[in-house]
Design a protein around this motif. Structure first.
Motif: not given
Length: 265
Positions: A79-83, A199-212
């Motif tokens: 689950d890669p870290v993304i900005g 101003a960029t937070a480090r989150i996980r790639a799965s968060d982007a999928f959850s938002i979608q």
């Protein structure tokens, strides 16, 4: 009184039938008749003593069946870290898959998508989200700020709000914002305090999928509420984008806060 015949009647009937069977069919049939009669007499006796009852079938109630992804799948191995920077509404205009620019393998993408589906289901089915958020001194200011920023965006793009339907519009945006807060708190529970690169937070790639996934599901549910509060829509702006913008803005704002001490979905 029981509808079943009493034991003496059963034994008498067994005797009569046994004699008839012996005279007409022979010993083997007679033994069978006597065996059945004795068993029936025993059951009748147990029934009369209250140790045996006949169950009657009643109407069957609805059968519960678990929903697909009603619980989360195991966390993906990768689950890669993304900005994640401050949301811009144009990011949600495209229908492309999440993180298409990263070139994730099909295996990783499938794991992230399945994990996000489970988390999405738990978030959108969490009961009384708005009431709980309104009672929380830390959550509600984030929700209010996200809704205000979303309304300011709508007005800047030429959206005219209907006074009669504005409460329904505001409630739809608030619900999306609360879901964004919940997703951010989940991230902080798993990873601790958010790490920031400017101003960029480090989150996980799965968060982007959850938002979608949350956005796709809530569009189908909340668009009528959204449109109820809009008197005029500009031709060059999609009103549906207000929902993911409110969610992502609240998600981003909540990441600035401290990780929650307790959590229940």
């Amino acid at each position: 009184m029981s509808r079943l015949p009493r034991r003496p009647i059963v034994l008498a009937a067994t005797l009569v039938l046994s004699v008839i069977a012996l005279l007409r069919y022979g010993v083997l049939v007679t033994i069978l008749v006597m065996t059945i009669g004795v068993i029936a007499a025993v059951l009748v006796g147990r029934h009369q003593a209250g140790r045996f009852s006949v169950r009657r079938k009643g109407p069957r109630g609805p059968i519960w069946r678990p929903k697909v992804h009603h619980q989360e799948l195991p966390a993906p191995a990768d689950d890669p870290v993304i900005g994640f920077g401050e949301p811009v509404v144009e990011l949600f205009a495209s229908r492309t898959p999440p993180l298409a620019h990263l070139g994730l393998s099909a295996t990783v993408r499938s794991q992230l998508d399945g994990f996000a589906l489970g988390r999405t289901r738990r978030i959108i089915e969490a009961p009384d989200l708005l009431n709980h958020a309104a009672a929380d001194a830390e959550t509600w200011p984030v929700v209010e700020t996200a809704v205000q920023k979303t309304m300011a965006l709508a007005r800047s793009r030429g959206v005219e709000v209907s006074p009669q339907g504005q409460p329904r519009l505001m409630q739809a945006l608030a619900l999306s914002a609360v879901q964004g807060v919940l997703l951010a708190e989940w991230r902080q529970l798993e990873d601790g305090a958010t790490v920031w690169d400017g101003a960029t937070a480090r989150i996980r790639a799965s968060d982007a999928f959850s938002i979608q996934h949350i956005t796709d599901e809530m569009e189908r549910r909340q668009l009528p509420e959204l449109f109820a509060g809009i008197a005029r829509r500009p031709p060059d702006f999609e009103v549906r984008l207000l929902l993911p913008y409110a969610l992502a803005t609240a998600f981003y704002l909540r990441l600035h806060g401290k990780p929650p001490a307790a959590f229940a979905a």
